[in-house]
Design an enzyme around this catalytic site. Structure first.
Site, mmCIF file in Angstrom:
data_model
loop_
_atom_site.group_PDB
_atom_site.id
_atom_site.type_symbol
_atom_site.label_atom_id
_atom_site.label_comp_id
_atom_site.label_asym_id
_atom_site.label_seq_id
_atom_site.Cartn_x
_atom_site.Cartn_y
_atom_site.Cartn_z
ATOM 1 N N TYR A 135 0.871 -1.183 0.000
ATOM 2 C CA TYR A 135 0.000 0.000 0.000
ATOM 3 C C TYR A 135 0.908 1.234 0.000
ATOM 4 O O TYR A 135 1.479 1.596 1.014
ATOM 5 C CB TYR A 135 -0.885 -0.059 1.246
ATOM 6 C CG TYR A 135 -1.897 1.038 1.445
ATOM 7 C CD1 TYR A 135 -1.966 2.143 0.615
ATOM 8 C CD2 TYR A 135 -2.799 0.964 2.493
ATOM 9 C CE1 TYR A 135 -2.902 3.138 0.825
ATOM 10 C CE2 TYR A 135 -3.742 1.959 2.713
ATOM 11 C CZ TYR A 135 -3.791 3.035 1.885
ATOM 12 O OH TYR A 135 -4.715 4.026 2.110
ATOM 13 N N LYS A 163 -1.023 -0.957 -4.292
ATOM 14 C CA LYS A 163 -2.111 0.031 -4.311
ATOM 15 C C LYS A 163 -1.427 1.385 -4.374
ATOM 16 O O LYS A 163 -0.708 1.768 -3.448
ATOM 17 C CB LYS A 163 -2.923 -0.121 -3.028
ATOM 18 C CG LYS A 163 -3.869 1.003 -2.719
ATOM 19 C CD LYS A 163 -4.907 0.473 -1.762
ATOM 20 C CE LYS A 163 -5.336 1.406 -0.652
ATOM 21 N NZ LYS A 163 -5.632 2.750 -1.024
ATOM 22 N N GLY A 187 -5.412 4.279 -6.378
ATOM 23 C CA GLY A 187 -6.015 4.603 -5.080
ATOM 24 C C GLY A 187 -6.437 6.057 -4.975
ATOM 25 O O GLY A 187 -6.618 6.560 -3.865
ATOM 26 N N GLU A 190 -10.233 10.459 -8.125
ATOM 27 C CA GLU A 190 -10.353 11.610 -9.017
ATOM 28 C C GLU A 190 -9.487 11.485 -10.267
ATOM 29 O O GLU A 190 -9.626 12.267 -11.208
ATOM 30 C CB GLU A 190 -10.068 12.925 -8.265
ATOM 31 C CG GLU A 190 -8.780 13.004 -7.475
ATOM 32 C CD GLU A 190 -8.867 12.376 -6.076
ATOM 33 O OE1 GLU A 190 -9.440 11.294 -5.954
ATOM 34 O OE2 GLU A 190 -8.328 12.958 -5.129
HETATM 35 C C1 NAY Z 1 -7.847 3.579 1.871
HETATM 36 O O1 NAY Z 1 -6.895 3.065 2.448
HETATM 37 O O2 NAY Z 1 -8.968 3.535 2.349
HETATM 38 C C2 NAY Z 1 -7.582 4.279 0.620
HETATM 39 O O3 NAY Z 1 -6.454 4.648 0.352
HETATM 40 C C3 NAY Z 1 -8.692 4.478 -0.328
HETATM 41 C C4 NAY Z 1 -8.332 5.437 -1.398
HETATM 42 C C5 NAY Z 1 -8.581 6.862 -0.951
HETATM 43 N N1 NAY Z 1 -7.365 7.462 -0.500
HETATM 44 C C6 NAY Z 1 -7.210 7.964 0.725
HETATM 45 C C7 NAY Z 1 -5.905 8.585 1.032
HETATM 46 O O4 NAY Z 1 -8.059 7.928 1.546
HETATM 47 O O5 NAY Z 1 -10.380 7.058 -2.415
HETATM 48 C C8 NAY Z 1 -9.154 7.653 -2.099
HETATM 49 C C9 NAY Z 1 -9.350 9.121 -1.725
HETATM 50 O O6 NAY Z 1 -10.136 9.252 -0.581
HETATM 51 C C10 NAY Z 1 -10.026 9.879 -2.862
HETATM 52 O O7 NAY Z 1 -9.355 9.648 -4.049
HETATM 53 C C11 NAY Z 1 -10.053 11.387 -2.538
HETATM 54 O O8 NAY Z 1 -8.762 11.930 -2.631
#
Ligand code: NAY
Length: 291
Positions: A135, A163, A187, A190
């Site tokens: 990750y 990821k 991950g 957007e």
């Molecule tokens: C996680 O561990 O839950 C994730 O990394 C999911 C991916 C999300 N990243 C973070 C840092 O939370 O969905 C993304 C993110 O929220 C989204 O792209 C908005 O920036």
């Protein structure tokens, strides 16, 4: 080597009115996502508030999800902790429950050298028989992997993927090109369409909780070469993401889920509740973008 494709929702952790994990909301949330066509779930990641859960809660969450999901979807569990010992403990627990793969952020708080990070992932891979997914989330872990570092990590055949929670599309393209047999997940929701354009075929995201169907649609439109229509969907997604980023993504996702009929409670403190103004903004953008 197992290769994952498709949409993997990084589940929020739903709480009941006493602040405990809510099994019934988890059931509803999982069903909603399955109905919208997701391939699987990513548990106890950032979205799942993993570092605000106790070890026992993290384990309970995996047990509950496995019971609800059964064989209907893939389940990947983030076992990232501060030490190898505790990550292996979580990994073994997840393995016993027959999860599809485990994943881990690099150990954080203390800064380790790259040999220590590589050893961490190799130890994890040696400890369990389920596949391991790195990750990579430099903004939160403060660990920046170069292509050389990632090549070292991915040379272990039990480490089957990565990821990529980073906006670095150049590194993403290099990863997909150099490791076609590995599962490379985008991950950041957007830039989902941009990730498809460099060859990515899997995603893990928090905003899938509230709009998995749009990402499934993006995959279909991209596969059919309908790029203008795909861009329209990505733009709708990004309208929502930009308000979520303004108010706090996980709090905002939970608020929109509430509007969609699934009460997941509020994120744990020190996160503060949303203001009425923030809630109104979320409602407006959700309605305007068809959620
Ligand atoms: C996680 O561990 O839950 C994730 O990394 C999911 C991916 C999300 N990243 C973070 C840092 O939370 O969905 C993304 C993110 O929220 C989204 O792209 C908005 O920036």
């Amino acid at each position: 080597m197992k290769k994952f494709n498709g949409i993997f929702t990084a589940l929020v952790t739903p709480y009941d009115n006493k602040g405990n994990i809510s099994y019934s909301s988890l059931e509803k949330l999982i069903q909603k996502n399955l109905d919208e066509g997701v391939e699987g779930f990513y548990l106890t990641g950032s979205t799942g508030e993993s570092y605000m859960l106790s070890m026992a809660e993290r384990e309970y969450l995996v047990e509950a999800v496995m019971e609800i999901v059964g064989k209907r979807a893939e389940v990947i569990v983030n076992v990232g902790m501060f030490s190898t010992k505790h990550s292996i403990e979580l990994a073994k627990h997840a393995e016993e429950l027959n999860v599809s793969a485990i994943s881990s952020v690099p150990p954080f708080y203390f800064s380790f050298n790259m040999d220590e990070y590589v050893q961490f992932y190799n130890d994890l891979a040696d400890a369990v028989s389920v596949p391991v997914i790195v990750y990579n989330i430099p903004a939160m872990s403060a660990v920046k992997f170069s292509m050389d570092d990632l090549t070292r990590l991915l040379s272990n055949e039990k480490i089957i993927g990565l990821k990529h929670t980073s906006y670095d599309l150049f590194q993403l393209q290099q990863l997909v090109e150099q490791f076609p047999e590995k599962s490379i997940f985008i991950g950041h929701d957007e830039i989902y369409l941009s990730a498809l354009s460099v060859g990515v075929s899997a995603g893990i995201g928090s905003t899938y909780n509230i709009m998995a169907g749009k990402f499934v649609q993006l995959n279909q439109l991209f596969a059919a070469g309908k790029l203008q229509e795909a861009l329209k969907i990505q733009n709708e997604v990004n309208n929502v993401v930009s308000v979520l980023c303004e108010v706090g993504v996980f709090k905002g996702v939970k608020e929109i889920l509430k509007l969609q009929g699934i009460d997941c409670g509020e994120c744990r403190k020190p996160f503060l509740p949303l203001t009425d103004e923030e809630k109104a903004k979320l409602k407006k953008v959700a309605i305007e973008n068809g959620l």
